[in-house]
Design a protein around this motif. Structure first.
Motif, PDB file in Angstrom:
ATOM      1  N   VAL A  21      29.510  35.247  48.953  1.00  0.00           N
ATOM      2  CA  VAL A  21      30.208  35.030  47.689  1.00  0.00           C
ATOM      3  C   VAL A  21      29.254  35.394  46.561  1.00  0.00           C
ATOM      4  O   VAL A  21      28.041  35.423  46.744  1.00  0.00           O
ATOM      5  CB  VAL A  21      30.699  33.565  47.514  1.00  0.00           C
ATOM      6  CG1 VAL A  21      31.746  33.216  48.544  1.00  0.00           C
ATOM      7  CG2 VAL A  21      29.557  32.593  47.555  1.00  0.00           C
ATOM      8  N   CYS A  22      29.809  35.642  45.410  1.00  0.00           N
ATOM      9  CA  CYS A  22      29.014  35.972  44.231  1.00  0.00           C
ATOM     10  C   CYS A  22      28.399  34.685  43.676  1.00  0.00           C
ATOM     11  O   CYS A  22      29.047  33.633  43.657  1.00  0.00           O
ATOM     12  CB  CYS A  22      29.917  36.629  43.189  1.00  0.00           C
ATOM     13  SG  CYS A  22      29.042  37.200  41.723  1.00  0.00           S
ATOM     14  N   SER A  23      27.160  34.756  43.217  1.00  0.00           N
ATOM     15  CA  SER A  23      26.486  33.575  42.677  1.00  0.00           C
ATOM     16  C   SER A  23      27.008  33.183  41.295  1.00  0.00           C
ATOM     17  O   SER A  23      26.715  32.104  40.807  1.00  0.00           O
ATOM     18  CB  SER A  23      24.981  33.812  42.606  1.00  0.00           C
ATOM     19  OG  SER A  23      24.695  34.866  41.711  1.00  0.00           O
ATOM     20  N   THR A  39      32.247  32.135  37.874  1.00  0.00           N
ATOM     21  CA  THR A  39      33.596  32.625  37.614  1.00  0.00           C
ATOM     22  C   THR A  39      34.134  33.481  38.755  1.00  0.00           C
ATOM     23  O   THR A  39      35.327  33.682  38.860  1.00  0.00           O
ATOM     24  CB  THR A  39      33.652  33.438  36.304  1.00  0.00           C
ATOM     25  OG1 THR A  39      32.671  34.474  36.363  1.00  0.00           O
ATOM     26  CG2 THR A  39      33.395  32.550  35.110  1.00  0.00           C
ATOM     27  N   CYS A  40      33.266  33.970  39.606  1.00  0.00           N
ATOM     28  CA  CYS A  40      33.705  34.775  40.749  1.00  0.00           C
ATOM     29  C   CYS A  40      33.915  33.944  42.008  1.00  0.00           C
ATOM     30  O   CYS A  40      34.668  34.345  42.884  1.00  0.00           O
ATOM     31  CB  CYS A  40      32.679  35.864  41.069  1.00  0.00           C
ATOM     32  SG  CYS A  40      32.643  37.176  39.863  1.00  0.00           S
ATOM     33  N   THR A  63      39.703  32.634  41.667  1.00  0.00           N
ATOM     34  CA  THR A  63      39.440  34.034  41.998  1.00  0.00           C
ATOM     35  C   THR A  63      39.190  34.204  43.474  1.00  0.00           C
ATOM     36  O   THR A  63      39.742  35.101  44.090  1.00  0.00           O
ATOM     37  CB  THR A  63      38.228  34.566  41.219  1.00  0.00           C
ATOM     38  OG1 THR A  63      37.130  33.696  41.428  1.00  0.00           O
ATOM     39  CG2 THR A  63      38.524  34.692  39.744  1.00  0.00           C
ATOM     40  N   GLY A  64      38.351  33.366  44.044  1.00  0.00           N
ATOM     41  CA  GLY A  64      38.140  33.335  45.476  1.00  0.00           C
ATOM     42  C   GLY A  64      37.612  34.619  46.090  1.00  0.00           C
ATOM     43  O   GLY A  64      38.000  34.965  47.199  1.00  0.00           O
ATOM     44  N   TYR A  65      36.728  35.316  45.407  1.00  0.00           N
ATOM     45  CA  TYR A  65      36.171  36.530  45.986  1.00  0.00           C
ATOM     46  C   TYR A  65      35.281  36.190  47.175  1.00  0.00           C
ATOM     47  O   TYR A  65      34.402  35.342  47.078  1.00  0.00           O
ATOM     48  CB  TYR A  65      35.337  37.300  44.954  1.00  0.00           C
ATOM     49  CG  TYR A  65      36.140  37.841  43.799  1.00  0.00           C
ATOM     50  CD1 TYR A  65      37.316  38.540  43.991  1.00  0.00           C
ATOM     51  CD2 TYR A  65      35.695  37.664  42.496  1.00  0.00           C
ATOM     52  CE1 TYR A  65      38.038  39.034  42.930  1.00  0.00           C
ATOM     53  CE2 TYR A  65      36.399  38.164  41.423  1.00  0.00           C
ATOM     54  CZ  TYR A  65      37.582  38.845  41.648  1.00  0.00           C
ATOM     55  OH  TYR A  65      38.272  39.336  40.596  1.00  0.00           O
ATOM     56  N   VAL A  66      35.518  36.844  48.297  1.00  0.00           N
ATOM     57  CA  VAL A  66      34.675  36.718  49.481  1.00  0.00           C
ATOM     58  C   VAL A  66      34.382  38.125  49.992  1.00  0.00           C
ATOM     59  O   VAL A  66      35.217  39.024  49.865  1.00  0.00           O
ATOM     60  CB  VAL A  66      35.334  35.864  50.583  1.00  0.00           C
ATOM     61  CG1 VAL A  66      35.488  34.423  50.143  1.00  0.00           C
ATOM     62  CG2 VAL A  66      36.674  36.429  51.000  1.00  0.00           C
ATOM     63  N   PRO A 119      29.601  46.464  39.757  1.00  0.00           N
ATOM     64  CA  PRO A 119      29.854  47.297  38.569  1.00  0.00           C
ATOM     65  C   PRO A 119      31.082  46.868  37.772  1.00  0.00           C
ATOM     66  O   PRO A 119      31.065  46.868  36.549  1.00  0.00           O
ATOM     67  CB  PRO A 119      30.035  48.701  39.146  1.00  0.00           C
ATOM     68  CG  PRO A 119      29.352  48.666  40.467  1.00  0.00           C
ATOM     69  CD  PRO A 119      29.487  47.267  40.967  1.00  0.00           C
ATOM     70  N   GLY A 120      32.127  46.455  38.445  1.00  0.00           N
ATOM     71  CA  GLY A 120      33.339  46.036  37.744  1.00  0.00           C
ATOM     72  C   GLY A 120      33.210  44.659  37.130  1.00  0.00           C
ATOM     73  O   GLY A 120      33.855  44.343  36.144  1.00  0.00           O
ATOM     74  N   ALA A 121      32.384  43.822  37.719  1.00  0.00           N
ATOM     75  CA  ALA A 121      32.240  42.448  37.232  1.00  0.00           C
ATOM     76  C   ALA A 121      31.336  42.365  36.015  1.00  0.00           C
ATOM     77  O   ALA A 121      31.430  41.436  35.225  1.00  0.00           O
ATOM     78  CB  ALA A 121      31.693  41.562  38.348  1.00  0.00           C
ATOM     79  N   ARG A 122      30.423  43.305  35.872  1.00  0.00           N
ATOM     80  CA  ARG A 122      29.506  43.359  34.726  1.00  0.00           C
ATOM     81  C   ARG A 122      28.676  42.091  34.572  1.00  0.00           C
ATOM     82  O   ARG A 122      28.539  41.553  33.481  1.00  0.00           O
ATOM     83  CB  ARG A 122      30.263  43.645  33.439  1.00  0.00           C
ATOM     84  CG  ARG A 122      30.939  44.978  33.428  1.00  0.00           C
ATOM     85  CD  ARG A 122      31.566  45.249  32.100  1.00  0.00           C
ATOM     86  NE  ARG A 122      32.128  46.588  32.099  1.00  0.00           N
ATOM     87  CZ  ARG A 122      32.911  47.028  31.161  1.00  0.00           C
ATOM     88  NH1 ARG A 122      33.220  46.276  30.155  1.00  0.00           N
ATOM     89  NH2 ARG A 122      33.381  48.254  31.225  1.00  0.00           N
ATOM     90  N   HIS A 123      28.137  41.599  35.665  1.00  0.00           N
ATOM     91  CA  HIS A 123      27.253  40.438  35.610  1.00  0.00           C
ATOM     92  C   HIS A 123      25.877  40.869  35.148  1.00  0.00           C
ATOM     93  O   HIS A 123      25.416  41.951  35.476  1.00  0.00           O
ATOM     94  CB  HIS A 123      27.109  39.794  36.982  1.00  0.00           C
ATOM     95  CG  HIS A 123      28.389  39.292  37.553  1.00  0.00           C
ATOM     96  ND1 HIS A 123      29.288  38.543  36.844  1.00  0.00           N
ATOM     97  CD2 HIS A 123      28.919  39.428  38.788  1.00  0.00           C
ATOM     98  CE1 HIS A 123      30.307  38.243  37.606  1.00  0.00           C
ATOM     99  NE2 HIS A 123      30.114  38.767  38.797  1.00  0.00           N
TER     100      HIS A 123
END
Length: 168
Positions: A26-28, A31-32, A37-40, A52-56
């Motif tokens: 998962v993203c640290s 918000t992700c 959002t539940g990104y895995v 690149p799309g998340a712009r962290h």
């Protein structure tokens, strides 16, 4: 009729299945990785396609393990999210004067050049270097009070509303 799946979830990037009990990432960034959002991600390269799309500014892949079976996944999903209540400081730290905590940095918090420019522009006066220390002490006191307001609300983030006492 409900279809049963043999995997836990699908990767948010490549859509490959992530099996029960297997490692995933998962993203640290909070918000992700929240429930909404539940990104895995099934692998670190899949996680990297997300960046690149998340712009962290600064993000990392956090390794986790999927639930062992569908029942465990359903149980963890049904469980209410735990609210973290932030404890007040112990009596030994609260009796110390504001700004004297050992862990708190005692550096100057005010940008001297900006303050001097402001005072010069407003009044054509000069500013003593010792003003920065005094103002930094006052800023620490204000921040300590805002921290207490955030703690009372059960948050670990100090927000602008924690400084509402300045408007009174």
């Amino acid at each position: 009729m409900e279809a049963t799946t043999t995997f836990w979830r699908k990767c948010s990037s490549c859509k490959k299945p992530i099996n029960y009990g297997s490692k995933y990432f998962v993203c640290s960034v909070s918000t992700c990785n929240n429930e909404r959002t539940g990104y895995v991600f099934c692998s670190v390269p899949c996680f990297e396609t997300h960046l690149p799309g998340a712009r962290h500014r600064d993000a990392g892949a956090v390794e986790k393990v999927a639930p062992k079976d569908a029942a465990a996944a359903e149980e963890s999903h049904q469980r209410a999210p735990a609210r973290i209540i932030v404890k007040s400081p112990t009596a030994s730290t609260s009796s110390a004067p504001a700004g004297s905590l050992a862990a708190a940095p005692q550096e100057v918090l005010i940008i001297a050049s900006r303050l001097k420019d402001y005072i010069q522009a407003r009044s054509e006066y000069n500013t003593s270097a010792s003003v920065m220390d005094v103002l930094s002490d006052h800023v620490r006191i204000l921040c300590d009070r805002a921290i207490e307001n955030a703690r009372a609300d059960g948050r670990k983030t100090v927000m602008d509303r924690d400084f509402e006492f300045l408007k009174k």
